[in-house]
Motif scaffolding. Sequence first.
Motif, PDB file in Angstrom:
ATOM      1  N   PRO A  66     -34.056  30.218 -46.512  1.00 20.98           N
ATOM      2  CA  PRO A  66     -35.034  29.246 -45.720  1.00 20.98           C
ATOM      3  C   PRO A  66     -36.042  28.842 -46.721  1.00 20.98           C
ATOM      4  O   PRO A  66     -36.788  27.847 -46.315  1.00 20.98           O
ATOM      5  N   GLU A  67     -36.611  29.693 -47.735  1.00 17.80           N
ATOM      6  CA  GLU A  67     -37.502  29.049 -48.594  1.00 17.80           C
ATOM      7  C   GLU A  67     -37.106  28.317 -50.023  1.00 17.80           C
ATOM      8  O   GLU A  67     -37.914  27.734 -50.564  1.00 17.80           O
ATOM      9  N   GLY A  68     -35.710  28.106 -49.984  1.00 14.08           N
ATOM     10  CA  GLY A  68     -35.149  27.205 -50.872  1.00 14.08           C
ATOM     11  C   GLY A  68     -35.494  27.869 -52.264  1.00 14.08           C
ATOM     12  O   GLY A  68     -35.556  27.190 -53.515  1.00 14.08           O
ATOM     13  N   ALA A  69     -35.363  29.117 -52.438  1.00 17.64           N
ATOM     14  CA  ALA A  69     -35.734  30.048 -53.481  1.00 17.64           C
ATOM     15  C   ALA A  69     -34.556  30.180 -54.555  1.00 17.64           C
ATOM     16  O   ALA A  69     -34.978  30.680 -55.640  1.00 17.64           O
ATOM     17  N   ILE A  70     -33.404  29.702 -54.205  1.00 22.97           N
ATOM     18  CA  ILE A  70     -32.220  30.301 -54.813  1.00 22.97           C
ATOM     19  C   ILE A  70     -31.639  29.062 -55.654  1.00 22.97           C
ATOM     20  O   ILE A  70     -31.681  27.995 -55.174  1.00 22.97           O
ATOM     21  N   ARG A  71     -31.360  29.355 -56.996  1.00 19.78           N
ATOM     22  CA  ARG A  71     -30.591  28.476 -57.632  1.00 19.78           C
ATOM     23  C   ARG A  71     -29.260  28.646 -58.070  1.00 19.78           C
ATOM     24  O   ARG A  71     -29.146  29.837 -58.467  1.00 19.78           O
ATOM     25  N   LEU A  72     -28.164  28.130 -57.839  1.00 13.20           N
ATOM     26  CA  LEU A  72     -26.837  28.397 -57.970  1.00 13.20           C
ATOM     27  C   LEU A  72     -26.169  27.435 -58.815  1.00 13.20           C
ATOM     28  O   LEU A  72     -26.032  26.379 -58.633  1.00 13.20           O
ATOM     29  N   ASP A  73     -25.360  27.868 -59.757  1.00 14.10           N
ATOM     30  CA  ASP A  73     -24.586  27.086 -60.707  1.00 14.10           C
ATOM     31  C   ASP A  73     -25.353  25.995 -61.281  1.00 14.10           C
ATOM     32  O   ASP A  73     -25.036  24.622 -61.602  1.00 14.10           O
ATOM     33  N   GLY A  74     -26.490  26.107 -61.816  1.00 13.32           N
ATOM     34  CA  GLY A  74     -27.503  25.174 -62.290  1.00 13.32           C
ATOM     35  C   GLY A  74     -27.991  24.220 -61.174  1.00 13.32           C
ATOM     36  O   GLY A  74     -28.913  23.124 -61.783  1.00 13.32           O
ATOM     37  N   MET A  75     -27.878  24.414 -59.912  1.00 17.89           N
ATOM     38  CA  MET A  75     -28.505  23.538 -58.956  1.00 17.89           C
ATOM     39  C   MET A  75     -29.357  24.318 -58.071  1.00 17.89           C
ATOM     40  O   MET A  75     -29.288  25.221 -57.715  1.00 17.89           O
ATOM     41  N   SER A  76     -30.393  23.432 -57.906  1.00 19.68           N
ATOM     42  CA  SER A  76     -31.762  24.246 -56.978  1.00 19.68           C
ATOM     43  C   SER A  76     -31.369  23.502 -55.568  1.00 19.68           C
ATOM     44  O   SER A  76     -30.740  22.619 -55.400  1.00 19.68           O
ATOM     45  N   ALA A  77     -32.060  24.227 -54.683  1.00 18.95           N
ATOM     46  CA  ALA A  77     -32.029  23.906 -53.158  1.00 18.95           C
ATOM     47  C   ALA A  77     -32.604  22.461 -52.913  1.00 18.95           C
ATOM     48  O   ALA A  77     -31.902  21.487 -52.224  1.00 18.95           O
ATOM     49  N   GLY A  78     -33.571  21.908 -53.880  1.00 18.35           N
ATOM     50  CA  GLY A  78     -33.975  20.621 -53.660  1.00 18.35           C
ATOM     51  C   GLY A  78     -33.060  19.499 -54.159  1.00 18.35           C
ATOM     52  O   GLY A  78     -33.254  18.295 -53.880  1.00 18.35           O
ATOM     53  N   GLN A  79     -31.947  19.931 -54.832  1.00 16.64           N
ATOM     54  CA  GLN A  79     -30.910  18.854 -55.371  1.00 16.64           C
ATOM     55  C   GLN A  79     -29.785  18.714 -54.301  1.00 16.64           C
ATOM     56  O   GLN A  79     -28.771  17.987 -54.599  1.00 16.64           O
ATOM     57  N   LEU A  80     -29.734  19.679 -53.038  1.00 16.75           N
ATOM     58  CA  LEU A  80     -28.815  19.628 -52.178  1.00 16.75           C
ATOM     59  C   LEU A  80     -28.997  18.836 -51.267  1.00 16.75           C
ATOM     60  O   LEU A  80     -30.153  18.774 -50.571  1.00 16.75           O
ATOM     61  N   GLU A  81     -28.222  18.433 -50.481  1.00 14.89           N
ATOM     62  CA  GLU A  81     -28.222  17.609 -49.153  1.00 14.89           C
ATOM     63  C   GLU A  81     -28.586  18.359 -47.870  1.00 14.89           C
ATOM     64  O   GLU A  81     -28.225  19.293 -47.885  1.00 14.89           O
ATOM     65  N   GLU A  82     -29.377  17.757 -47.186  1.00 14.04           N
ATOM     66  CA  GLU A  82     -30.084  18.635 -45.958  1.00 14.04           C
ATOM     67  C   GLU A  82     -28.735  18.553 -45.088  1.00 14.04           C
ATOM     68  O   GLU A  82     -28.176  17.609 -44.914  1.00 14.04           O
ATOM     69  N   ALA A  83     -28.545  19.737 -44.461  1.00 10.23           N
ATOM     70  CA  ALA A  83     -27.472  19.909 -43.388  1.00 10.23           C
ATOM     71  C   ALA A  83     -27.836  19.099 -41.939  1.00 10.23           C
ATOM     72  O   ALA A  83     -26.861  18.597 -41.362  1.00 10.23           O
ATOM     73  N   GLY A  84     -29.170  19.122 -41.500  1.00  9.05           N
ATOM     74  CA  GLY A  84     -29.494  18.218 -40.514  1.00  9.05           C
ATOM     75  C   GLY A  84     -29.137  19.058 -39.376  1.00  9.05           C
ATOM     76  O   GLY A  84     -28.538  20.144 -39.477  1.00  9.05           O
ATOM     77  N   GLU A  85     -29.390  18.383 -38.121  1.00 13.78           N
ATOM     78  CA  GLU A  85     -28.880  18.912 -36.818  1.00 13.78           C
ATOM     79  C   GLU A  85     -27.527  18.505 -36.562  1.00 13.78           C
ATOM     80  O   GLU A  85     -26.808  17.630 -36.982  1.00 13.78           O
ATOM     81  N   ALA A  86     -27.006  19.407 -35.608  1.00 15.64           N
ATOM     82  CA  ALA A  86     -25.441  19.321 -35.142  1.00 15.64           C
ATOM     83  C   ALA A  86     -25.519  18.089 -34.254  1.00 15.64           C
ATOM     84  O   ALA A  86     -26.424  17.615 -33.727  1.00 15.64           O
ATOM     85  N   LEU A  87     -24.370  17.382 -34.405  1.00 14.25           N
ATOM     86  CA  LEU A  87     -24.178  16.023 -33.392  1.00 14.25           C
ATOM     87  C   LEU A  87     -24.171  16.591 -31.920  1.00 14.25           C
ATOM     88  O   LEU A  87     -23.776  17.715 -31.873  1.00 14.25           O
ATOM     89  N   PRO A  88     -24.823  15.750 -31.135  1.00 18.32           N
ATOM     90  CA  PRO A  88     -24.459  15.954 -29.678  1.00 18.32           C
ATOM     91  C   PRO A  88     -23.264  16.190 -29.290  1.00 18.32           C
ATOM     92  O   PRO A  88     -22.151  15.612 -29.784  1.00 18.32           O
ATOM     93  N   ALA A  89     -22.806  17.200 -28.441  1.00 17.51           N
ATOM     94  CA  ALA A  89     -21.251  17.539 -28.420  1.00 17.51           C
ATOM     95  C   ALA A  89     -20.732  16.358 -27.588  1.00 17.51           C
ATOM     96  O   ALA A  89     -19.464  16.215 -28.113  1.00 17.51           O
ATOM     97  N   THR A  90     -21.202  15.653 -26.911  1.00 19.05           N
ATOM     98  CA  THR A  90     -20.569  14.512 -26.184  1.00 19.05           C
ATOM     99  C   THR A  90     -20.173  13.208 -27.351  1.00 19.05           C
ATOM    100  O   THR A  90     -19.207  12.921 -27.292  1.00 19.05           O
ATOM    101  N   LEU A  91     -21.220  13.204 -28.321  1.00 19.69           N
ATOM    102  CA  LEU A  91     -20.678  12.138 -29.359  1.00 19.69           C
ATOM    103  C   LEU A  91     -19.615  12.485 -30.185  1.00 19.69           C
ATOM    104  O   LEU A  91     -18.737  11.665 -30.680  1.00 19.69           O
ATOM    105  N   ALA A  92     -19.836  14.045 -30.576  1.00 25.03           N
ATOM    106  CA  ALA A  92     -18.938  14.478 -31.664  1.00 25.03           C
ATOM    107  C   ALA A  92     -17.282  14.693 -30.636  1.00 25.03           C
ATOM    108  O   ALA A  92     -16.241  14.184 -31.586  1.00 25.03           O
ATOM    109  N   GLY A  93     -17.437  15.231 -29.502  1.00 26.81           N
ATOM    110  CA  GLY A  93     -16.343  15.073 -28.992  1.00 26.81           C
ATOM    111  C   GLY A  93     -15.753  13.515 -28.736  1.00 26.81           C
ATOM    112  O   GLY A  93     -14.395  13.614 -28.844  1.00 26.81           O
TER     113      GLY A  93
END
Length: 301
Positions: free
Chosen positions: A98-125
Amino acid sequence: MPCCSGTGACTSSAVEGRPGKACMTRGAQHAVPAIVTVFQKGISMPFTVDISLCRHCGCCASGCVCGLIRLPEAGVPYIEPSRQDSCVHCGHCIAVCPEGAIRLDGMSAGQLEEAGEALPATLAGRWLKARRAIRDFRPEAPDRALLRSALDVAAYAPTAHNAREVGYTILHGRPRVEALLRGTVELMEAHGLYAGHTRNVRNGNDTLFRGAPCLILIHAPERILSETDCATAAAYLELILPSLGLGSCWAGMLLEACAHGSPAGLDLPEGHKLYAALMVGTPAVSYRRIPFRSAPACIWK
C-alpha cells in the motif's frame, strides 16, 4: 555502505544511499540507508525495500505466492539469499504494497500502471457476452501496432507457476496465411480429415481459415499445463481484439491437423508445440445483439 537485510546481519551492498533512519534489529540499533537491498542476483537487484516508506504491514509477505518474504518483528521484509532463485517474479509483492515501498526487478511502484477500480458487473458482463467468433473478414491485414497492443495485453494472461513461456507467431498478410493453408490441406488429405473443407479450399473457398488475413499461432514448450496457458492467452486476445476494431475465431481444425504431424508452413521455435491458433482480422460484419444462451448446468454441494 551499510545496510540491513532484516536478519540482524549488516553487510556491504551497493544500494541507493540517502538519509536513513534507525533500524532496530534484535536489540541492535544502527543507521541504515533508506533503500535496502535484500539480495542480488547477478548484477540485478530483484527485491528492494524503501524503509522510509515501509510500514511493516506484512502485505508483501502474505501476498508472496511462494512464501519467500519474511517479516521480522523489527527490521525490513527480506528473502533468504538461499531461496532467491525460488522467486517466480510474479510481482504480487510490489503490486500489493500500500505504501509503494518495494522495488522489484529494477522497477519501482511508481513505474507501474495503477490497477484502478473493477469494472461494474453489468458492463463487464455485457462485454463478455457480446464476444462473437468472427468468420467473415475484410481482406486487408490488421495494423501491426494494433496487434502489438493486443499481444501486450495477452502477456498478462496467467500461466502455471508464472512460467510465462507462451510464444506467438504472427502470420501477417494473406500470402503467409495461404502458405500454411496449403500445408494444412495436404496434411488433412493425407490423413482423411475434413474432406469437405479440403475440397472447398481446393475449389477456391477457404472454409478452414475463413479467408482471414492474419493468423496468430500460440505455442509453448511441451509440458503438462502449456495447453491451458495458451488457451488462456487466446481468450485474452479474443476479448481485447474487439476494442481495437478487430475480431477473431479459433482455428480449431488446424490444431486437429497438427495432432497428425506438422504441416508445411508451420515454423515454430524449437521445443515448442502449437496449442492454440486464432484467425484475426477486421470484421466484415457487425453483431448488434447478444444471442440467447441457456442457463449453466451447476451442481451445488
